[in-house]
Design a protein around this motif. Structure first.
Motif, mmCIF file in Angstrom:
data_model
loop_
_atom_site.group_PDB
_atom_site.id
_atom_site.type_symbol
_atom_site.label_atom_id
_atom_site.label_comp_id
_atom_site.label_asym_id
_atom_site.label_seq_id
_atom_site.Cartn_x
_atom_site.Cartn_y
_atom_site.Cartn_z
ATOM 1 N N GLY A 1 4.373 161.262 -26.204
ATOM 2 C CA GLY A 1 3.750 160.907 -25.063
ATOM 3 C C GLY A 1 2.399 159.852 -25.509
ATOM 4 N N TRP B 1 -0.488 162.728 -17.194
ATOM 5 C CA TRP B 1 0.078 161.537 -17.783
ATOM 6 C C TRP B 1 0.513 161.701 -19.355
ATOM 7 C CZ3 TRP B 1 -4.680 163.407 -16.740
ATOM 8 C CH2 TRP B 1 -5.633 163.182 -17.945
ATOM 9 N N PRO B 2 1.160 160.900 -19.786
ATOM 10 C CA PRO B 2 1.950 161.156 -21.231
ATOM 11 C C PRO B 2 0.920 161.609 -22.395
ATOM 12 C CG PRO B 2 3.116 159.344 -19.990
ATOM 13 C CD PRO B 2 1.801 159.621 -19.288
ATOM 14 N N TYR C 1 2.111 156.082 -23.844
ATOM 15 C CA TYR C 1 1.107 155.737 -23.054
ATOM 16 C C TYR C 1 0.105 154.532 -23.515
ATOM 17 C CZ TYR C 1 -1.970 155.697 -19.101
ATOM 18 O OH TYR C 1 -2.593 155.009 -18.340
ATOM 19 N N GLY D 1 1.099 155.877 -12.832
ATOM 20 C CA GLY D 1 1.031 157.215 -13.337
ATOM 21 C C GLY D 1 -0.183 157.842 -13.277
ATOM 22 N N TRP E 1 8.219 157.617 -15.982
ATOM 23 C CA TRP E 1 8.190 157.507 -17.503
ATOM 24 C C TRP E 1 9.309 157.762 -18.517
ATOM 25 C CZ3 TRP E 1 3.942 155.594 -18.700
ATOM 26 C CH2 TRP E 1 2.765 155.673 -18.042
ATOM 27 N N SER F 1 5.583 155.388 -9.718
ATOM 28 C CA SER F 1 4.875 156.432 -10.736
ATOM 29 C C SER F 1 4.539 157.825 -10.122
ATOM 30 C CB SER F 1 3.882 155.800 -11.563
ATOM 31 O OG SER F 1 2.763 155.751 -10.623
ATOM 32 N N TYR G 1 2.216 151.270 -23.687
ATOM 33 C CA TYR G 1 2.397 150.728 -22.355
ATOM 34 C C TYR G 1 0.884 150.304 -21.571
ATOM 35 C CZ TYR G 1 3.314 151.020 -17.257
ATOM 36 O OH TYR G 1 3.397 150.846 -15.743
ATOM 37 N N TRP H 1 5.695 166.574 -22.723
ATOM 38 C CA TRP H 1 6.244 165.222 -22.406
ATOM 39 C C TRP H 1 7.471 165.132 -23.486
ATOM 40 C CZ3 TRP H 1 5.718 161.993 -18.204
ATOM 41 C CH2 TRP H 1 4.571 162.305 -17.518
#
Ligand code: WTA
Length: 631
Positions: free
Chosen positions: A264, A454-455, A268, A427, A26, A18, A271, A54
């Motif tokens: 994004g 990050w997203p 995220y 990430g 991603w 990442s 995830y 993103w």
């Protein structure tokens, strides 16, 4: 679930990937979601501008990921379990099919009331299932929701509605919280007198309290959905279109409307949800937050639903009807993952232990903590008495601005360490720096910044991109500055030590000192004031106010009450001061800045180490303040 990391070794591998190639990493994660059209680029960014994109070019609707795609595979599985404030009121269970139907139906009602893509819709509602439905219905039609916690005052509501220029307000007649039955609609009525942009309001009947309906503006929720079709095509959204605005207190001035976007944020939150909590199919997951805060947005609604989870929503409070309520609910619904705040843990820890032991907590697999540093005593109590020593504790560090959990162990997968949030998620690239911006390596202590997007990073402050840049990207060039201090151990674990700016976290709520001081100063008897935090057994921090009064005004408890009422009215009861000391002056630097460090130490009764006060403009005032300290 395909997004889940299952071993420490795998975590290390994934983390490495990442960082080495964020776009590839991603891009692969994002393959697990439903897109109407794929992206052109995974990431484009420039922290100097700042601009972050993103999945640019991709099209989606987050509700298709939270609802439609589950219909075939788990349509009859419970999506939301709602537990009422009063334990004798039946809980409500909505399957994915039912939730989908209700969201579509309300989405159509919104359209009928004139809502369209891009509109800002304010949601000011208690914790009822319709609150989750409201968020999703907005997202369904591409309207941007702005949830305001239904404990905020009318004037806080006015500011937020006007800042975002909302045209619709979704609310209820009233709500229940513990022993309290509180009014909601009457507060909205007060607010709407000063919000010219609002055209319509939809009101859910919850408590049956008497309300006044304004002809042409107000409509009951049940009337609004009557005869509405239960099919509603999901609006096609760009990955970078706004999903919602959520206000958070700043250290100065008015609250900041943090903007989160569709693609994004979805990727995220799902995830991180699946990895941190290690949610397995058929688990029952409960986050005790209110949807008025980011934790509720990301980890009651979007993250869990995008993962096909069963998520519990709780209307009440931990202390009603008694301090065993949380544990009763855990036992009743056989909760597997339980996520709460240190302030709740500290309060519950004070109760007789029978309130815990009489409930069967054997379903629990994972315990979570969020909102402020968790002290060792609370961590141990949580671990021993709730987790019975065999539930991993995920101490999740993140912010309204970060959209999702940034630093946390992954339950049972990566190592945990009491009072440490531990390692960054894949990430996430944390970095510790000195006040001057020098990067610190290894085992050390410093200011916490993040080195790479990050997203789910907030993309801007609504209507004020300049402030976004100044607040987050100006302290240290090329980095996102969190406002928190942290230390790092030799294994790379992070422990968050608290805010380094003038934000105080009281019972998990972020309170900026400046707005509170401004409201105090509006009182006719007050010249100037300064607020600091001091450690509090239950709330984590409580507020201590130093107040200078006009000459000749007598110090009195009545005045203290008036000041607190003023704060409660303008900000909300959570911002009330625990202690108010009347002083003749405040310690100031020569440039006129209040030396809060000294005030903080006095409030915390740490007066042996005040440091050098000789450089102050008025060092003599310090002795007087110590003398009059309220213990
Ligand atoms: C603090 C809440 C220590 C921190 C999700 C942060 C924490 C602020 C933790 C954001 C934690 C949150 N350990 N401190 N696990 N989680 N904080 O925006 O100071 O309400 O900057 O978001 O809470 O609060 P916010």
């Amino acid at each position: 679930m395909s997004l889940q990391i299952k071993s420490f070794e795998e975590y290390r591998e994934q983390y490495k990937k990442s960082v080495e190639n964020p776009s590839e990493f991603w891009g692969k994660v994002a393959e697990n979601f439903v897109w109407k059209k794929k992206w052109n680029t995974v990431l484009e960014w420039d922290f100097d501008k700042p601009e972050i994109k993103w999945f640019d070019g991709a099209k989606l609707n987050i509700t298709e990921n939270c609802l439609d795609r589950h219909l075939e595979t788990r349509g009859d599985q419970t999506a939301i379990i709602w537990e009422a404030n009063d334990p004798s009121e039946a809980s409500v269970k909505l399957t994915y099919k039912e939730l989908h139907t209700k969201v579509c139906q309300f989405a159509n009602a919104l359209k009928k009331q004139g809502a369209k893509k891009g509109d800002r819709i304010c949601i000011y509602m208690p914790m009822v299932p319709e609150l989750a439905i409201a968020l999703l219905a907005c997202a369904r039609i591409g309207a941007i929701h702005s949830v305001v916690f239904a404990g905020f005052s009318a004037s806080a509501l006015v500011n937020r509605i006007n800042d975002a220029q909302c045209n619709i307000v979704l609310t209820s007649d009233g709500g229940y919280r513990g022993v309290k039955k509180f009014e909601v609609k009457s507060i909205v009525d007060e607010a709407l007198a000063e919000t010219p942009s609002v055209e319509k309001s939809i009101i859910l009947k919850r408590t049956g309290c008497v309300v006044t309906m304004q002809e042409g503006r107000d409509i009951w929720w049940h009337d609004a959905i009557a005869d509405m079709d239960t099919h509603c095509e999901a609006e096609e959204m760009d990955a970078e279109d706004m999903l919602f605005i959520l206000y958070t207190s700043g250290s100065t001035g008015k609250p900041k409307g943090m903007v989160h976007t569709c693609g994004g944020y979805m990727v995220y939150t799902a995830y991180s949800f699946q990895n941190v909590f290690q949610y397995e199919p058929n688990d029952i997951y409960w986050c005790t937050a209110d949807i008025g805060w980011i934790t509720g947005h990301s980890y009651i609604v979007y993250g869990p639903l995008a993962s096909g989870a069963t998520t519990v929503m709780f209307e009440g409070v931990p202390s009603y009807p008694d301090g065993g309520r949380f544990w009763e609910v855990v036992a009743k619904h056989k909760v597997n993952q339980f996520y709460t705040a240190p302030t709740a843990i500290r309060a519950l820890q004070k109760n007789p232990i029978e309130l815990v032991t009489k409930h069967d907590l054997s379903s629990l697999k994972t315990l979570g903590s969020v909102g402020e540093p968790i002290n060792e005593e609370a961590w141990n109590w949580y671990n021993e008495n709730i987790g019975k020593g065999n539930c991993p504790i995920v101490d999740t560090w993140w912010q309204t601005e970060t959209g999702g959990i940034m630093i946390s162990s992954l339950s049972g997968v990566t190592p945990q360490k009491a009072t440490f949030a531990s390692l960054p998620l894949p990430g996430i690239q944390p970095i510790l720096i000195t006040e001057k911006g020098e990067i610190l390596e290894g085992e050390t202590k410093g200011r916490l910044a993040i080195n790479h997007p990050w997203p789910s990073i907030a993309r801007t402050i609504y209507g004020d991109h300049k402030r976004y840049k100044e607040t987050y990207f100006s302290a240290f060039k090329g980095m996102y500055f969190t406002g928190d201090g942290a230390l790092r151990d030799a294994d790379g674990n992070y422990r968050i030590t608290g805010r380094v700016d003038d934000v105080i976290i009281v019972s998990g709520h972020n309170l900026g000192t400046a707005p509170i001081e401004n409201h105090i100063n509006e009182h006719e008897a007050v010249v100037e004031s300064a607020i600091v935090g001091f450690p509090h057994d239950i709330k984590g921090n409580a507020l201590y106010g130093y107040v200078i009064l006009h000459d000749g005004v007598a110090h009195s408890d009545t005045l203290r009450k008036e000041i607190n009422n003023q704060i409660a009215h303008s900000i909300g009861p959570i911002a009330k001061l625990d202690k108010i000391q009347f002083v003749s002056g405040l310690p100031k630097t020569r440039s006129g800045k209040i030396m809060r460090r000294i005030l903080r130490k006095i409030a915390s009764n740490d007066i042996d180490q005040l440091g050098d006060i000789s450089t102050l403009l008025n060092p003599e005032v310090v002795a007087e303040i110590i003398e009059g300290r309220i213990g």
